[in-house]
Enzyme design. Structure first.
Site, PDB file in Angstrom:
ATOM      1  N   ASP A   1       0.841  -1.205   0.000  1.00 21.32           N
ATOM      2  CA  ASP A   1       0.000   0.000   0.000  1.00 21.32           C
ATOM      3  C   ASP A   1       0.869   1.245   0.000  1.00 21.32           C
ATOM      4  O   ASP A   1       2.005   1.212   0.488  1.00 21.32           O
ATOM      5  CB  ASP A   1      -0.804   0.152   1.309  1.00 21.32           C
ATOM      6  CG  ASP A   1      -1.578  -1.058   1.681  1.00 21.32           C
ATOM      7  OD1 ASP A   1      -1.883  -1.848   0.797  1.00 21.32           O
ATOM      8  OD2 ASP A   1      -1.863  -1.178   2.893  1.00 21.32           O
TER       9      ASP A   1
HETATM   10  N1  URA Z   1      -0.960  -5.866   4.201  1.00 18.77           N
HETATM   11  C1  URA Z   1      -1.433  -4.614   4.127  1.00 18.77           C
HETATM   12  O1  URA Z   1      -2.397  -4.275   4.774  1.00 18.77           O
HETATM   13  N2  URA Z   1      -0.792  -3.740   3.333  1.00 18.77           N
HETATM   14  C2  URA Z   1       0.299  -4.057   2.597  1.00 18.77           C
HETATM   15  O2  URA Z   1       0.852  -3.208   1.885  1.00 18.77           O
HETATM   16  C3  URA Z   1       0.780  -5.376   2.683  1.00 18.77           C
HETATM   17  C4  URA Z   1       0.129  -6.269   3.487  1.00 18.77           C
END
Ligand code: URA
Length: 243
Positions: A108
Site C-alpha cells: 500500500d
Molecule cells: N498488508 C497490508 O495491509 N498492506 C500491505 O501493503 C501489505 C500487506
C-alpha cells in the site's frame, strides 16, 4: 549455459528503453554504437547484447532486470497513478523496458519495506505462488493495545475478512509489546494485514514489510527509496536463505 540470443540492434536498444527505433538510426549515423571497436552501422545488424557499447558504455542489464527495493512511505506501486510512484526511484529508462519491470505483488501507499521487482515472469510467479511457501513478514504498530486473543485468531485458519469468501490461511503473530507485533503471512491479499487487525477491532498505524522468505530488509542495508539489482538465481538464493 543458454545460447545467447542475437537481436537486431534497433529492436534491442528500443526494448531496453534507450529510445525509439528512429532514435537508434540517428545514433548509428552518429557513430555512437560499437562492438569490439567497430561501429555498428545498420539498424538491422544482429548483435550479441553483451558486446554492444553505446557511447562507450555497456548496456544496462541486457539479459533481464530484477530489483530489491526499500519502498518508502507515500510511494504508490503503479505505473499509471498520479503522485509519487515507486518507479520514480529508478532510472527513467527502466519504465520503457520490454518485458516490463513489475513489482511482485504490491505494498500500500502507506506501507514501507521490502519489495522485489522483476521482468522475469517465472520469478514473479515463483514468489507469488502459495505452493512455494515464500512467507512475508510485517512489522506492525497498533492503535490500541492487543486484546490477547489475536495470535490464536490469526493462527486458526478461520478468520474471514470482510468481502472475502475464504478464510485467511493460518498466520503467525509474535508480540514485541502490547502495541507492536510482527505477523508472518503465507498468502497475499489486498490490504491483508490492515484488514486482519480491523477484523479483530484494532487499527494498524504503521506497517513495514521486513522479510520476504528468508530475505530481510535489514540485511540489504537499503535506506527508504534505495535499491539494488541481483540475478534471478541470487534472489532465489536469498529468499531461500542460501546467501
Ligand atoms: N498488508 C497490508 O495491509 N498492506 C500491505 O501493503 C501489505 C500487506
Amino acid at each position: 549455459m543458454a545460447a545467447i540470443k542475437m537481436e537486431r540492434i534497433d529492436r534491442l536498444l528500443s526494448r531496453l528503453g534507450y529510445g525509439s527505433r528512429s532514435d537508434v538510426q540517428v545514433w548509428l549515423r552518429q557513430g555512437l554504437v560499437s562492438i569490439d571497436g567497430k561501429l555498428v552501422k545498420s539498424a538491422s545488424q544482429k548483435v550479441n547484447p553483451a558486446e554492444v557499447l553505446l557511447e562507450d558504455q555497456a548496456l544496462d542489464h541486457p539479459f533481464g532486470l530484477t530489483v530489491i527495493y526499500h519502498k518508502p512511505l507515500g510511494a504508490v506501486c503503479s505505473h499509471r497513478e498520479s503522485g509519487r510512484l515507486i518507479y520514480d526511484d529508478f532510472p527513467a529508462r527502466w519504465v520503457d523496458r520490454k518485458p516490463s519491470l513489475s513489482s511482485v505483488g504490491r505494498l500500500d501507499k502507506e506501507t514501507s519495506g521490502l519489495l522485489i521487482l522483476t521482468d522475469d515472469g517465472q520469478l514473479n510467479h515463483h514468489i507469488t505462488s502459495p505452493k512455494n511457501h515464500i512467507s512475508r513478514t510485517y512489522a506492525v504498530s497498533l492503535h490500541a493495545p492487543l486484546a490477547g486473543n489475536e495470535a490464536q485468531i490469526f493462527a486458526s485458519g478461520k478468520l474471514l475478512l470482510k468481502d472475502d469468501d475464504k478464510p485467511c490461511l493460518p498466520a503467525e503473530l509474535s508480540i514485541i509489546d502490547e502495541q507492536h507485533v510482527s505477523v508472518v503471512l503465507h498468502e497475499g491479499r489486498y490490504h491483508q494485514v490492515r484488514r486482519m487487525f480491523a477484523a479483530v477491532g484494532n487499527h494498524v498505524t504503521e506497517l513495514c514489510r521486513s522479510h520476504i522468505g528468508a530475505l530481510s530488509l535489514e540485511s540489504t542495508g537499503l535506506a527508504p527509496g534505495e535499491y539494488l539489482t541481483a540475478t534471478v538465481e541470487e534472489v532465489q538464493g536469498m529468499l531461500a536463505g542460501e546467501s
